[in-house]
Design a protein around this motif. Structure first.
Motif, PDB file in Angstrom:
ATOM      1  N   GLN A  76       0.825  -1.208   0.000  1.00  0.00           N
ATOM      2  CA  GLN A  76       0.000   0.000   0.000  1.00  0.00           C
ATOM      3  C   GLN A  76       0.859   1.257   0.000  1.00  0.00           C
ATOM      4  O   GLN A  76       0.563   2.230  -0.711  1.00  0.00           O
ATOM      5  CB  GLN A  76      -0.919  -0.003   1.220  1.00  0.00           C
ATOM      6  CG  GLN A  76      -2.045  -1.025   1.149  1.00  0.00           C
ATOM      7  CD  GLN A  76      -2.951  -0.955   2.359  1.00  0.00           C
ATOM      8  OE1 GLN A  76      -2.495  -0.717   3.482  1.00  0.00           O
ATOM      9  NE2 GLN A  76      -4.240  -1.150   2.159  1.00  0.00           N
ATOM     10  N   ALA A  79       2.146   1.881  -3.430  1.00  0.00           N
ATOM     11  CA  ALA A  79       1.087   2.359  -4.324  1.00  0.00           C
ATOM     12  C   ALA A  79       0.778   3.830  -4.065  1.00  0.00           C
ATOM     13  O   ALA A  79       0.649   4.629  -5.006  1.00  0.00           O
ATOM     14  CB  ALA A  79      -0.174   1.512  -4.125  1.00  0.00           C
ATOM     15  N   SER A 123      -5.716   3.024 -11.730  1.00  0.00           N
ATOM     16  CA  SER A 123      -5.084   1.714 -11.902  1.00  0.00           C
ATOM     17  C   SER A 123      -4.295   1.330 -10.657  1.00  0.00           C
ATOM     18  O   SER A 123      -4.327   0.179 -10.205  1.00  0.00           O
ATOM     19  CB  SER A 123      -4.171   1.727 -13.122  1.00  0.00           C
ATOM     20  OG  SER A 123      -3.470   0.501 -13.245  1.00  0.00           O
ATOM     21  N   THR A 124      -3.598   2.300 -10.073  1.00  0.00           N
ATOM     22  CA  THR A 124      -2.813   2.037  -8.864  1.00  0.00           C
ATOM     23  C   THR A 124      -3.726   1.769  -7.672  1.00  0.00           C
ATOM     24  O   THR A 124      -3.409   0.932  -6.803  1.00  0.00           O
ATOM     25  CB  THR A 124      -1.878   3.220  -8.559  1.00  0.00           C
ATOM     26  OG1 THR A 124      -1.066   3.486  -9.703  1.00  0.00           O
ATOM     27  CG2 THR A 124      -0.958   2.907  -7.385  1.00  0.00           C
ATOM     28  N   THR A 127      -4.582  -1.821  -7.269  1.00  0.00           N
ATOM     29  CA  THR A 127      -3.453  -2.732  -7.074  1.00  0.00           C
ATOM     30  C   THR A 127      -3.866  -3.931  -6.230  1.00  0.00           C
ATOM     31  O   THR A 127      -4.625  -3.811  -5.272  1.00  0.00           O
ATOM     32  CB  THR A 127      -2.283  -2.004  -6.382  1.00  0.00           C
ATOM     33  OG1 THR A 127      -1.825  -0.952  -7.237  1.00  0.00           O
ATOM     34  CG2 THR A 127      -1.128  -2.951  -6.105  1.00  0.00           C
ATOM     35  N   LYS A 128      -3.318  -5.094  -6.589  1.00  0.00           N
ATOM     36  CA  LYS A 128      -3.577  -6.325  -5.836  1.00  0.00           C
ATOM     37  C   LYS A 128      -2.371  -6.706  -4.980  1.00  0.00           C
ATOM     38  O   LYS A 128      -1.224  -6.431  -5.336  1.00  0.00           O
ATOM     39  CB  LYS A 128      -3.870  -7.478  -6.798  1.00  0.00           C
ATOM     40  CG  LYS A 128      -5.296  -7.577  -7.285  1.00  0.00           C
ATOM     41  CD  LYS A 128      -5.474  -8.848  -8.106  1.00  0.00           C
ATOM     42  CE  LYS A 128      -6.919  -9.124  -8.439  1.00  0.00           C
ATOM     43  NZ  LYS A 128      -7.079 -10.410  -9.155  1.00  0.00           N
ATOM     44  N   TYR A 133      -7.443  -7.297  -3.615  1.00  0.00           N
ATOM     45  CA  TYR A 133      -7.294  -5.872  -3.897  1.00  0.00           C
ATOM     46  C   TYR A 133      -6.986  -5.137  -2.593  1.00  0.00           C
ATOM     47  O   TYR A 133      -7.591  -5.399  -1.551  1.00  0.00           O
ATOM     48  CB  TYR A 133      -8.567  -5.321  -4.530  1.00  0.00           C
ATOM     49  CG  TYR A 133      -8.755  -5.751  -5.965  1.00  0.00           C
ATOM     50  CD1 TYR A 133      -8.069  -5.118  -6.995  1.00  0.00           C
ATOM     51  CD2 TYR A 133      -9.621  -6.797  -6.287  1.00  0.00           C
ATOM     52  CE1 TYR A 133      -8.230  -5.511  -8.320  1.00  0.00           C
ATOM     53  CE2 TYR A 133      -9.783  -7.196  -7.611  1.00  0.00           C
ATOM     54  CZ  TYR A 133      -9.090  -6.554  -8.619  1.00  0.00           C
ATOM     55  OH  TYR A 133      -9.247  -6.938  -9.921  1.00  0.00           O
TER      56      TYR A 133
END
Length: 310
Positions: A76, A79, A123-124, A127-128, A133
């Motif tokens: 996280q 991201a 898109s960020t 993130t997975k 997710y």
């Protein structure tokens, strides 16, 4: 008083069995390197071993949870760092669009770049971490954010498909932490450029920004939208800071967990593991006693009986 042959024979067998049993137990300890191989060996120690093994397994599970939670936070953090950088770039573009000196081509280029930046932010946010997710709340299997666009491909808004909960994780006995996952926290931010202190949504900000770039609304770009760009970037930074605080707590928990695991394993070893040198010395002594018992029996009783015992 004369001792009967039967008594001598019985005493010999008792001494023989005792010596053989002791030697066999010590031999088993040497073979398994364990002091206790069955509950009958030492019921109290056996109970302690069971409890300590359970504690070691439980502590190991907490260690795995802490490690996974830390990795979740680190993903996280990475991201949000990327989003913060993109938002800073967007601010520069908004300033350029608001200065009134750009050509039509310049404005079109800025709009296209801003839309690409918005797509990168979303898109960020999707993130997975593994199969989950990061910012979908408890709904970790559904993509949390979806951009809304018109027929011309212009961004008009943003939909959040997640929940407003974080993820609880137990990191020790009776202690839990909430991992950040509530992506709805990104949707609003206090608008410092608005004197009424109202709030706007991230989706509305994206749509209004693209609309203003299309229409060349320099007034909106240079005031409200520039301020909202700062507000939403600050919100991402603040949430990143909160996650960093939790990461520090998890690191401390990992240190405590490691110390506890070391202590538990040491306690288990003290109760369970055999001292090889001491046990071997004891085995040699017991073997000597066993052989002496056999030698004494051979002098007292007939050899054909002893042949069956050797």
């Amino acid at each position: 008083m004369r001792v009967s042959d039967k008594t001598i024979y019985t005493n010999f067998l008792s001494s023989y069995e005792t010596s053989a049993t002791k030697m066999q137990k010590t031999l088993e300890q040497l073979s398994t390197e364990k002091q206790v191989n069955s509950a009958s060996d030492d019921p109290v120690a056996a109970s302690q071993i069971i409890n300590l093994k359970s504690a070691v397994a439980e502590n190991s599970m907490y260690a795995s949870t802490i490690s996974s939670a830390t990795s979740w936070n680190e993903a996280q953090d990475s991201a949000l760092e990327s989003i913060s950088d993109v938002m800073l770039r967007m601010r520069t573009l908004v300033e350029e669009a608001a200065n009134g000196t750009n050509t039509t081509n310049d404005d079109a280029t800025i709009k296209d770049e801003v839309q690409e930046d918005i797509k990168q932010v979303v898109s960020t946010l999707n993130t997975k971490f593994g199969d989950s997710y990061l910012f979908g709340g408890e709904n970790t299997t559904t993509q949390p954010f979806t951009l809304e666009t018109d027929d011309d491909g212009n961004i008009t808004g943003l939909t959040y498909n997640g929940t407003d909960q974080n993820l609880s994780r137990q990191i020790s006995d009776g202690v839990s932490v909430d991992l950040f996952a509530n992506g709805s926290k990104f949707l609003t931010a206090s608008n410092s450029s608005d004197t009424s202190s109202t709030t706007t949504t991230l989706g509305s900000y994206f749509g209004n920004l693209v609309s203003a770039l299309n229409s060349g609304d320099q007034s909106a770009l240079g005031s409200d939208l520039l301020g909202e760009t700062d507000d939403f970037r600050d919100n991402f930074v603040n949430i990143r800071s909160t996650i960093g605080t939790l990461t520090d707590r998890l690191n401390s928990a990992a240190s405590v967990n490691s110390s506890q695991q070391t202590n538990l394993k040491e306690s288990l070893s003290n109760v369970q593991d055999v001292d090889i040198a001491s046990a071997y010395t004891q085995f040699v002594q017991e073997k000597t006693a066993y052989q002496a018992t056999l030698a004494m029996g051979s002098k007292i009783m007939q050899l054909n009986i002893l042949d069956y015992m050797d």
